[in-house]
Motif scaffolding. Structure first.
Motif, PDB file in Angstrom:
ATOM      1  N   LEU A   2      85.192  97.770  52.501  1.00 48.86           N
ATOM      2  CA  LEU A   2      84.785  99.076  51.979  1.00 48.86           C
ATOM      3  C   LEU A   2      83.401  99.421  52.501  1.00 48.86           C
ATOM      4  O   LEU A   2      82.535  98.549  52.601  1.00 48.86           O
ATOM      5  CB  LEU A   2      84.712  99.058  50.455  1.00 48.86           C
ATOM      6  CG  LEU A   2      86.008  98.914  49.686  1.00 48.86           C
ATOM      7  CD1 LEU A   2      85.720  98.724  48.209  1.00 48.86           C
ATOM      8  CD2 LEU A   2      86.862 100.139  49.882  1.00 48.86           C
ATOM      9  N   ALA A   3      83.196 100.699  52.802  1.00 50.69           N
ATOM     10  CA  ALA A   3      81.860 101.213  53.109  1.00 50.69           C
ATOM     11  C   ALA A   3      81.412 102.012  51.899  1.00 50.69           C
ATOM     12  O   ALA A   3      82.236 102.610  51.196  1.00 50.69           O
ATOM     13  CB  ALA A   3      81.888 102.078  54.356  1.00 50.69           C
ATOM     14  N   MET A   4      80.126 102.021  51.640  1.00 50.16           N
ATOM     15  CA  MET A   4      79.586 102.697  50.457  1.00 50.16           C
ATOM     16  C   MET A   4      78.210 103.255  50.787  1.00 50.16           C
ATOM     17  O   MET A   4      77.432 102.627  51.505  1.00 50.16           O
ATOM     18  CB  MET A   4      79.465 101.677  49.315  1.00 50.16           C
ATOM     19  CG  MET A   4      78.852 102.216  48.044  1.00 50.16           C
ATOM     20  SD  MET A   4      78.699 100.906  46.788  1.00 50.16           S
ATOM     21  CE  MET A   4      76.943 100.534  46.925  1.00 50.16           C
ATOM     22  N   PRO A  34      76.750  88.020  47.540  1.00 48.78           N
ATOM     23  CA  PRO A  34      78.156  87.674  47.760  1.00 48.78           C
ATOM     24  C   PRO A  34      79.029  88.883  48.131  1.00 48.78           C
ATOM     25  O   PRO A  34      78.914  89.949  47.521  1.00 48.78           O
ATOM     26  CB  PRO A  34      78.597  87.096  46.408  1.00 48.78           C
ATOM     27  CG  PRO A  34      77.324  86.615  45.776  1.00 48.78           C
ATOM     28  CD  PRO A  34      76.260  87.581  46.241  1.00 48.78           C
ATOM     29  N   LEU A  35      79.856  88.694  49.141  1.00 39.06           N
ATOM     30  CA  LEU A  35      80.842  89.658  49.618  1.00 39.06           C
ATOM     31  C   LEU A  35      80.240  90.872  50.317  1.00 39.06           C
ATOM     32  O   LEU A  35      80.936  91.837  50.599  1.00 39.06           O
ATOM     33  CB  LEU A  35      81.781  90.098  48.492  1.00 39.06           C
ATOM     34  CG  LEU A  35      82.513  88.945  47.783  1.00 39.06           C
ATOM     35  CD1 LEU A  35      83.295  89.474  46.590  1.00 39.06           C
ATOM     36  CD2 LEU A  35      83.420  88.207  48.755  1.00 39.06           C
ATOM     37  N   PRO A  64      86.184  94.575  47.326  1.00 35.67           N
ATOM     38  CA  PRO A  64      85.726  95.471  46.248  1.00 35.67           C
ATOM     39  C   PRO A  64      84.930  94.764  45.149  1.00 35.67           C
ATOM     40  O   PRO A  64      84.074  95.380  44.520  1.00 35.67           O
ATOM     41  CB  PRO A  64      87.029  96.056  45.683  1.00 35.67           C
ATOM     42  CG  PRO A  64      88.027  95.912  46.758  1.00 35.67           C
ATOM     43  CD  PRO A  64      87.626  94.694  47.551  1.00 35.67           C
ATOM     44  N   ASP A  65      85.192  93.475  44.915  1.00 32.94           N
ATOM     45  CA  ASP A  65      84.437  92.756  43.880  1.00 32.94           C
ATOM     46  C   ASP A  65      82.939  92.729  44.178  1.00 32.94           C
ATOM     47  O   ASP A  65      82.118  92.786  43.268  1.00 32.94           O
ATOM     48  CB  ASP A  65      84.939  91.320  43.729  1.00 32.94           C
ATOM     49  CG  ASP A  65      86.282  91.228  43.023  1.00 32.94           C
ATOM     50  OD1 ASP A  65      86.716  92.243  42.422  1.00 32.94           O
ATOM     51  OD2 ASP A  65      86.897  90.147  43.087  1.00 32.94           O
ATOM     52  N   GLY A  66      82.568  92.642  45.452  1.00 31.81           N
ATOM     53  CA  GLY A  66      81.147  92.651  45.807  1.00 31.81           C
ATOM     54  C   GLY A  66      80.500  93.960  45.414  1.00 31.81           C
ATOM     55  O   GLY A  66      79.414  93.980  44.812  1.00 31.81           O
ATOM     56  N   MET A  67      81.166  95.070  45.735  1.00 33.52           N
ATOM     57  CA  MET A  67      80.654  96.391  45.378  1.00 33.52           C
ATOM     58  C   MET A  67      80.562  96.532  43.861  1.00 33.52           C
ATOM     59  O   MET A  67      79.547  96.984  43.330  1.00 33.52           O
ATOM     60  CB  MET A  67      81.554  97.473  45.962  1.00 33.52           C
ATOM     61  CG  MET A  67      81.076  98.888  45.662  1.00 33.52           C
ATOM     62  SD  MET A  67      82.098 100.154  46.432  1.00 33.52           S
ATOM     63  CE  MET A  67      83.524 100.123  45.351  1.00 33.52           C
ATOM     64  N   SER A  68      81.598  96.127  43.172  1.00 38.39           N
ATOM     65  CA  SER A  68      81.613  96.222  41.710  1.00 38.39           C
ATOM     66  C   SER A  68      80.497  95.386  41.089  1.00 38.39           C
ATOM     67  O   SER A  68      79.797  95.838  40.175  1.00 38.39           O
ATOM     68  CB  SER A  68      82.977  95.770  41.177  1.00 38.39           C
ATOM     69  OG  SER A  68      83.025  95.893  39.782  1.00 38.39           O
ATOM     70  N   ASN A  69      80.314  94.169  41.586  1.00 35.96           N
ATOM     71  CA  ASN A  69      79.251  93.303  41.060  1.00 35.96           C
ATOM     72  C   ASN A  69      77.868  93.904  41.297  1.00 35.96           C
ATOM     73  O   ASN A  69      76.983  93.790  40.449  1.00 35.96           O
ATOM     74  CB  ASN A  69      79.345  91.904  41.668  1.00 35.96           C
ATOM     75  CG  ASN A  69      80.573  91.164  41.204  1.00 35.96           C
ATOM     76  OD1 ASN A  69      81.166  91.486  40.168  1.00 35.96           O
ATOM     77  ND2 ASN A  69      80.991  90.166  41.967  1.00 35.96           N
ATOM     78  N   PHE A  70      77.688  94.538  42.450  1.00 33.43           N
ATOM     79  CA  PHE A  70      76.398  95.183  42.709  1.00 33.43           C
ATOM     80  C   PHE A  70      76.181  96.371  41.774  1.00 33.43           C
ATOM     81  O   PHE A  70      75.126  96.505  41.154  1.00 33.43           O
ATOM     82  CB  PHE A  70      76.290  95.636  44.167  1.00 33.43           C
ATOM     83  CG  PHE A  70      75.070  96.475  44.409  1.00 33.43           C
ATOM     84  CD1 PHE A  70      73.814  95.895  44.449  1.00 33.43           C
ATOM     85  CD2 PHE A  70      75.165  97.848  44.536  1.00 33.43           C
ATOM     86  CE1 PHE A  70      72.673  96.666  44.627  1.00 33.43           C
ATOM     87  CE2 PHE A  70      74.037  98.635  44.715  1.00 33.43           C
ATOM     88  CZ  PHE A  70      72.787  98.041  44.755  1.00 33.43           C
ATOM     89  N   LEU A  71      77.187  97.246  41.687  1.00 33.60           N
ATOM     90  CA  LEU A  71      77.025  98.463  40.879  1.00 33.60           C
ATOM     91  C   LEU A  71      76.858  98.166  39.389  1.00 33.60           C
ATOM     92  O   LEU A  71      76.264  98.971  38.665  1.00 33.60           O
ATOM     93  CB  LEU A  71      78.212  99.406  41.101  1.00 33.60           C
ATOM     94  CG  LEU A  71      78.283 100.044  42.489  1.00 33.60           C
ATOM     95  CD1 LEU A  71      79.582 100.820  42.651  1.00 33.60           C
ATOM     96  CD2 LEU A  71      77.080 100.937  42.757  1.00 33.60           C
ATOM     97  N   THR A  72      77.350  97.042  38.915  1.00 35.25           N
ATOM     98  CA  THR A  72      77.199  96.685  37.498  1.00 35.25           C
ATOM     99  C   THR A  72      76.029  95.731  37.258  1.00 35.25           C
ATOM    100  O   THR A  72      75.822  95.281  36.134  1.00 35.25           O
ATOM    101  CB  THR A  72      78.496  96.050  36.953  1.00 35.25           C
ATOM    102  OG1 THR A  72      78.796  94.864  37.711  1.00 35.25           O
ATOM    103  CG2 THR A  72      79.660  97.020  37.025  1.00 35.25           C
ATOM    104  N   GLY A  73      75.268  95.459  38.300  1.00 40.89           N
ATOM    105  CA  GLY A  73      74.184  94.487  38.196  1.00 40.89           C
ATOM    106  C   GLY A  73      72.818  95.104  37.957  1.00 40.89           C
ATOM    107  O   GLY A  73      72.643  96.331  37.929  1.00 40.89           O
ATOM    108  N   PRO A  74      71.821  94.252  37.828  1.00 37.92           N
ATOM    109  CA  PRO A  74      70.468  94.708  37.501  1.00 37.92           C
ATOM    110  C   PRO A  74      69.782  95.501  38.613  1.00 37.92           C
ATOM    111  O   PRO A  74      68.964  96.369  38.337  1.00 37.92           O
ATOM    112  CB  PRO A  74      69.713  93.409  37.213  1.00 37.92           C
ATOM    113  CG  PRO A  74      70.476  92.341  37.933  1.00 37.92           C
ATOM    114  CD  PRO A  74      71.913  92.787  37.916  1.00 37.92           C
TER     115      PRO A  74
END
Length: 180
Positions: A2-4, A34-35, A64-74
């Motif tokens: 994924l690109a974001m 990660p990811l 997608p888990d990498g993106m999700s972890n970033f967006l929900t992180g500090p």
């Protein structure tokens, strides 16, 4: 993959040294995330020819888990606290050609084009992938597809300022590249 990207338009008289300092101080925090295939910390200055002052990081995620972890992180929480709640654009990556060493990147370009209704998407995918595969002096060439907005993105990283770009391409300075 994924690109974001999310982008913040800053006032014409904004002190862009604040963004450069932020990139210098916070950029290494995503090294080894990660990811994450890479994150390019991008800025563009009105005084250097951009239509606007921009802070617009661009990411390529392996999953997608990498993106999700970033967006929900500090880190993202701190960004939204400092700059506001951005619209996060995402694209499914159709093609990604990456040099072995992206650390020498100094510039980036991004082109977003609309996909005409009822386009032959298979033919479009093949044509854009083949066009991106043609020899280029770009360090990275990423093509992505967004079926919610019906757009294509072509994102490239450069060691030197590119000589020719599409007329609507946004050119950026790269302050840092985070890598795995």
């Amino acid at each position: 993959m994924l690109a974001m990207e999310y982008s913040f338009t800053l006032p014409a008289d904004y002190d862009m040294a604040i963004i450069e300092r932020r990139i210098r101080d916070k950029g290494p925090m995503l090294d080894g995330f990660p990811l994450l295939r890479f994150k390019a910390y991008l800025s563009a200055k009105k005084k250097d020819g951009s239509a606007e002052n921009l802070y617009a990081p661009f990411y390529v995620w392996d999953h997608p888990d990498g993106m999700s972890n970033f967006l929900t992180g500090p880190g993202f929480a701190a960004l939204t606290r400092d700059f506001g709640w951005p619209r996060v654009a995402t694209w499914t990556v159709w093609h990604a050609k990456l040099a072995k060493d992206l650390s020498v990147t100094r510039f980036a370009s991004r082109e977003i084009t609309a996909i005409a209704p009822y386009s032959d998407l298979a033919a479009l995918r093949q044509a854009t992938t083949e066009a991106a595969s043609i020899a280029s002096d770009a360090l990275a060439d990423v093509v992505g597809f967004d079926p919610t907005a019906w757009t294509l993105v072509r994102f490239r990283l450069w060691r030197e300022l590119p000589k020719a770009l599409a007329g609507d391409a946004q050119l950026y300075d790269v302050g840092h590249i985070s890598l795995p």
